[in-house]
Write a protein that holds these residues in place. Structure first.
Motif, PDB file in Angstrom:
ATOM      1  N   UNK A 161      29.355  13.088   7.136  1.00 44.97           N
ATOM      2  CA  UNK A 161      28.496  12.468   8.147  1.00 44.97           C
ATOM      3  C   UNK A 161      28.993  12.815   9.549  1.00 44.97           C
ATOM      4  N   UNK A 162      30.299  12.682   9.770  1.00 45.81           N
ATOM      5  CA  UNK A 162      30.877  12.997  11.080  1.00 45.81           C
ATOM      6  C   UNK A 162      30.704  14.473  11.412  1.00 45.81           C
ATOM      7  N   UNK A 163      30.913  15.351  10.437  1.00 45.54           N
ATOM      8  CA  UNK A 163      30.744  16.792  10.685  1.00 45.54           C
ATOM      9  C   UNK A 163      29.306  17.129  11.045  1.00 45.54           C
ATOM     10  N   UNK A 164      28.347  16.550  10.318  1.00 46.93           N
ATOM     11  CA  UNK A 164      26.937  16.819  10.612  1.00 46.93           C
ATOM     12  C   UNK A 164      26.558  16.330  12.010  1.00 46.93           C
ATOM     13  N   UNK A 165      26.958  15.107  12.341  1.00 49.07           N
ATOM     14  CA  UNK A 165      26.608  14.554  13.648  1.00 49.07           C
ATOM     15  C   UNK A 165      27.332  15.279  14.779  1.00 49.07           C
ATOM     16  N   UNK A 166      28.579  15.667  14.565  1.00 48.45           N
ATOM     17  CA  UNK A 166      29.332  16.403  15.590  1.00 48.45           C
ATOM     18  C   UNK A 166      28.713  17.775  15.825  1.00 48.45           C
ATOM     19  N   UNK A 167      28.384  18.463  14.751  1.00 42.42           N
ATOM     20  CA  UNK A 167      27.759  19.781  14.870  1.00 42.42           C
ATOM     21  C   UNK A 167      26.417  19.668  15.573  1.00 42.42           C
ATOM     22  N   UNK A 168      25.659  18.648  15.224  1.00 44.36           N
ATOM     23  CA  UNK A 168      24.360  18.424  15.854  1.00 44.36           C
ATOM     24  C   UNK A 168      24.519  18.179  17.353  1.00 44.36           C
ATOM     25  N   UNK A 169      25.514  17.394  17.741  1.00 44.14           N
ATOM     26  CA  UNK A 169      25.744  17.099  19.155  1.00 44.14           C
ATOM     27  C   UNK A 169      26.137  18.357  19.919  1.00 44.14           C
ATOM     28  N   UNK A 170      26.994  19.198  19.319  1.00 42.88           N
ATOM     29  CA  UNK A 170      27.426  20.429  19.966  1.00 42.88           C
ATOM     30  C   UNK A 170      26.258  21.397  20.116  1.00 42.88           C
ATOM     31  N   UNK A 171      25.423  21.511  19.082  1.00 39.18           N
ATOM     32  CA  UNK A 171      24.275  22.416  19.123  1.00 39.18           C
ATOM     33  C   UNK A 171      23.288  22.022  20.212  1.00 39.18           C
ATOM     34  N   UNK A 172      23.206  20.732  20.520  1.00 36.72           N
ATOM     35  CA  UNK A 172      22.221  20.244  21.471  1.00 36.72           C
ATOM     36  C   UNK A 172      22.771  20.085  22.870  1.00 36.72           C
TER      37      UNK A 172
END
Length: 73
Positions: free
Chosen positions: A60-71
């Motif tokens: 969950x943390x990896x998905x949300x962190x990656x999403x935040x970085x991508x955006x």
């Protein structure tokens, strides 16, 4: 933080490609399975039920962190 409808985020977790998409609901695809739920952790639990709570949290943390970085600009 403004949501971009349909934006996909993909990470590899324990050799499994996991894709999360946020529209009205979260949609998760992994290991040939998919599920939609109001919250990302709910969808992860449906798609990958054998993960421990610690593994689910890590994913969950990896998905949300990656999403935040991508955006981020």
């Amino acid at each position: 933080m403004t949501e971009t409808p349909g934006a996909k985020t993909t990470v590899t977790f324990q050799g499994i490609e996991v894709t999360a998409t946020k529209d009205r609901l979260w949609h998760v695809e992994a290991a040939g399975r998919s599920a939609s739920a109001t919250f990302l952790d709910q969808a992860l639990e449906i798609v990958l039920p054998r993960l421990s709570y610690e593994e689910q949290d890590s994913l969950l943390i990896r998905l949300l962190s990656t999403r935040a970085v991508e955006r981020s600009p």
